[in-house]
Design a protein around this motif. Structure first.
Motif, PDB file in Angstrom:
ATOM      1  N   ASP A  19      19.230   2.217  -0.421  1.00  0.00           N
ATOM      2  CA  ASP A  19      20.246   1.151  -0.763  1.00  0.00           C
ATOM      3  C   ASP A  19      19.971   0.814  -2.291  1.00  0.00           C
ATOM      4  O   ASP A  19      19.046   0.239  -2.577  1.00  0.00           O
TER       5      ASP A  19
ATOM      6  N   SER B 231      27.867  -2.188  -0.163  1.00  0.00           N
ATOM      7  CA  SER B 231      27.244  -1.354   0.753  1.00  0.00           C
ATOM      8  C   SER B 231      28.104  -1.021   2.021  1.00  0.00           C
ATOM      9  O   SER B 231      27.741  -0.031   2.519  1.00  0.00           O
TER      10      SER B 231
ATOM     11  N   ASP C 128      17.769  -2.258  -2.801  1.00  0.00           N
ATOM     12  CA  ASP C 128      18.918  -2.973  -3.458  1.00  0.00           C
ATOM     13  C   ASP C 128      18.691  -4.387  -3.790  1.00  0.00           C
ATOM     14  O   ASP C 128      18.914  -4.942  -4.728  1.00  0.00           O
TER      15      ASP C 128
ATOM     16  N   HIS D 143      18.978  -6.460  -7.186  1.00  0.00           N
ATOM     17  CA  HIS D 143      19.663  -7.674  -7.219  1.00  0.00           C
ATOM     18  C   HIS D 143      19.243  -8.886  -7.891  1.00  0.00           C
ATOM     19  O   HIS D 143      19.660  -9.602  -8.786  1.00  0.00           O
TER      20      HIS D 143
ATOM     21  N   HIS E  82      24.737   3.490  -3.562  1.00  0.00           N
ATOM     22  CA  HIS E  82      25.347   3.021  -5.055  1.00  0.00           C
ATOM     23  C   HIS E  82      23.988   2.806  -5.893  1.00  0.00           C
ATOM     24  O   HIS E  82      22.959   2.557  -5.222  1.00  0.00           O
TER      25      HIS E  82
ATOM     26  N   THR F 283      21.893  -0.069  -8.324  1.00  0.00           N
ATOM     27  CA  THR F 283      22.235  -1.522  -8.232  1.00  0.00           C
ATOM     28  C   THR F 283      21.399  -1.979  -9.786  1.00  0.00           C
ATOM     29  O   THR F 283      20.362  -1.820  -9.615  1.00  0.00           O
TER      30      THR F 283
ATOM     31  N   HIS G  28      25.961  -4.396  -8.276  1.00  0.00           N
ATOM     32  CA  HIS G  28      25.986  -2.698  -8.322  1.00  0.00           C
ATOM     33  C   HIS G  28      26.627  -2.382  -9.717  1.00  0.00           C
ATOM     34  O   HIS G  28      27.502  -2.886 -10.288  1.00  0.00           O
TER      35      HIS G  28
HETATM   36 ZN   LIG Z   1      23.700  -4.621  -2.990  1.00  0.00          ZN
END
Ligand SMILES: [Zn+2]
Length: 464
Positions: A32, A88, A310, A314, A356, A358, A410
């Motif tokens: 992720d 997500s 992810d 972030h 994706h 991030t 993202h």
């Molecule tokens: Zn995320």
């Protein structure tokens, strides 16, 4: 003459179908937020190569139902990929169902119609199925492969669907209500964000009747097609995960929840070296592989998520990002080992991708004006530079969140897909279709790319 042509055409169809060897087992790994640079910085930090780095690989677009990916805009404008990015939930929906969805939506297409996912397709043809993650078991990515709801934050509804309505065999993930992010018992009351008290108690008693999130008692499903409800075996002890991973114990239907709150490692106190109390993702994955393959001639579908990559991006946590990618990489090594001991690449298909990117992770030397000023952009212009072992000083995140300046968001960058094993040639076939139609050519990466929805469409063909 005409009959001869029909006959040859018919033979070529059969041959074509026969050549695409169908995998018995499909293992789908998702990092992720794991963009290209997230994978590379880990390799540079450890001066290693991921076991999958040299596999056949492709670029993949990730945008949601409201989004789009434009190659020229990406090439000319550094900030283009800062917009139109997916979250997500629709990304997982796209990877699990082949349909684009709106932000926050799980298992419904852009018109909010329920669409079939890969675990449902696998169950329909008598295969086993499961999901494993390093973040809460009902979080967006695992939910995308099992549940159907218009809001990814409906954790109790998603949990209810996963345990009561689905026919899957394995659910492993975090979200334990009694233990905090340091894997220590909560001192105050339990934290029932990801699961609700009634079903939590009932699961520990292996009940075949569970209370749904609306408070109604309901019979759970059979997972082996005999219409007799199959209880979930409840596992939370680290030693038991290791026993299952080593094949010492096995169960028919398994719910595993390590004793930690949101995620295995990333949420722990900055001064804590590691949450050694809980098993790593590789052991959770191995447990699922052993349970799904036991006494099973039909094969299985398994989704494994490295979810906290992810979260590290972030929060701009460079060291924890590398730790999470390393843990994901080790999990792939465990999967490869398992494949080579269980039918090899003739029977197994392994897919690795991201939902994706991030954070817009780039090299310290990169910025908007440098990028936009370069008219003849090099293929590697956005790549983080290799600065040797144990150093992370060249990493920077450039996708500052619009609302929260201390957080990164993202991007709409293309991500990588790595494939190996039975049926993997079907991805090349898909790419060739785009190149024949002169569609989906990415100017920056000098390559044709496929869309995230193309991945499950190929897998559904194997699950017919
Ligand atoms: Zn995320």
């Amino acid at each position: 003459m005409r009959i001869k042509i029909y006959f040859l055409f018919f033979i070529s169809l059969i041959f074509n179908d026969l050549s695409a060897q169908k995998p018995k087992n499909i293992i789908f790994l998702i990092g992720d937020g794991m963009g290209y640079n997230q994978m590379k910085v880990c390799e540079y930090y450890y001066q290693m190569q991921h076991i999958f780095s040299r596999w056949t690989n492709y670029w993949v677009s990730t945008y949601n139902a409201d989004g789009f990916y434009n190659s020229d805009s990406t090439y000319n404008n550094f900030s283009y990929v800062r917009k139109r990015f997916t979250d997500s939930a629709p990304a997982a929906t796209a990877l699990a169902t082949g349909y684009k969805a709106q932000d926050g939506v799980i298992g419904l297409n852009e018109n909010f119609y329920r669409v079939k996912n890969l675990t449902e397709a696998a169950k329909q043809i008598g295969k086993k199925a499961g999901v494993v993650t390093s973040v809460p078991f009902c979080h967006a990515t695992p939910a995308g492969f099992v549940a159907h709801t218009e809001n990814r934050d409906n954790y109790h509804q998603i949990a209810s669907q996963m345990f009561i309505e689905s026919k899957i065999d394995v659910i492993i993930g975090c979200g334990h209500p009694d233990f905090d992010n340091d894997a220590k018992k909560f001192t105050d009351s339990s934290h029932f964000e990801y699961i609700y008290p009634s079903i939590w108690r009932e699961l520990q008693k292996n009940n075949t009747e569970l209370t749904d999130y609306l408070g109604k008692k309901r019979k759970i499903q059979s997972c082996d097609g005999d219409n007799i409800p199959d209880a979930w075996y409840f596992c939370q002890e680290t030693s038991e995960f290791f026993d299952v991973a080593e094949g010492k114990k096995t169960y028919k239907r398994f719910f595993g929840i390590p004793k930690v709150y949101e995620t295995l490692q990333l949420g722990r106190n900055p001064n804590k070296k590691s949450n050694s109390e809980v098993p790593p993702l590789s052991i959770l994955a191995k447990s699922a592989l052993n349970i799904l393959s036991k006494n099973n001639s039909q094969g299985f579908f398994l989704m494994i998520e490295g979810g906290a990559i992810d979260w590290a991006c972030h929060n701009g946590m460079k060291d924890r990002l590398i730790e999470e990618v390393k843990s994901f990489s080790e999990t792939v090594e465990t999967v490869v080992q398992w494949v080579e001991q269980n039918g090899g690449w003739e029977e197994n298909l392994v897919i690795i991708t991201a939902d994706h990117e991030t954070g817009y992770l780039t090299d310290i030397s990169m910025n908007e004006s440098v990028y936009n000023a370069d008219s003849l952009k090099n293929f590697h212009i956005l790549d983080v530079k290799n600065e040797g072992k144990n150093t992370i000083s060249r990493m920077q995140f450039l996708q500052v969140h619009r609302l929260k300046s201390y957080v990164y968001n993202h991007t709409n960058q293309l991500v990588k897909l790595f494939v190996k094993g039975a049926g993997s040639e079907m991805f090349e076939k898909k790419l060739n279709e785009y190149s024949e139609m002169q569609l989906n050519f990415d100017k920056l990466r000098r390559s044709y790319y496929i869309d995230n929805t193309d991945i499950p469409k190929i897998l559904f063909d194997f699950l017919k």
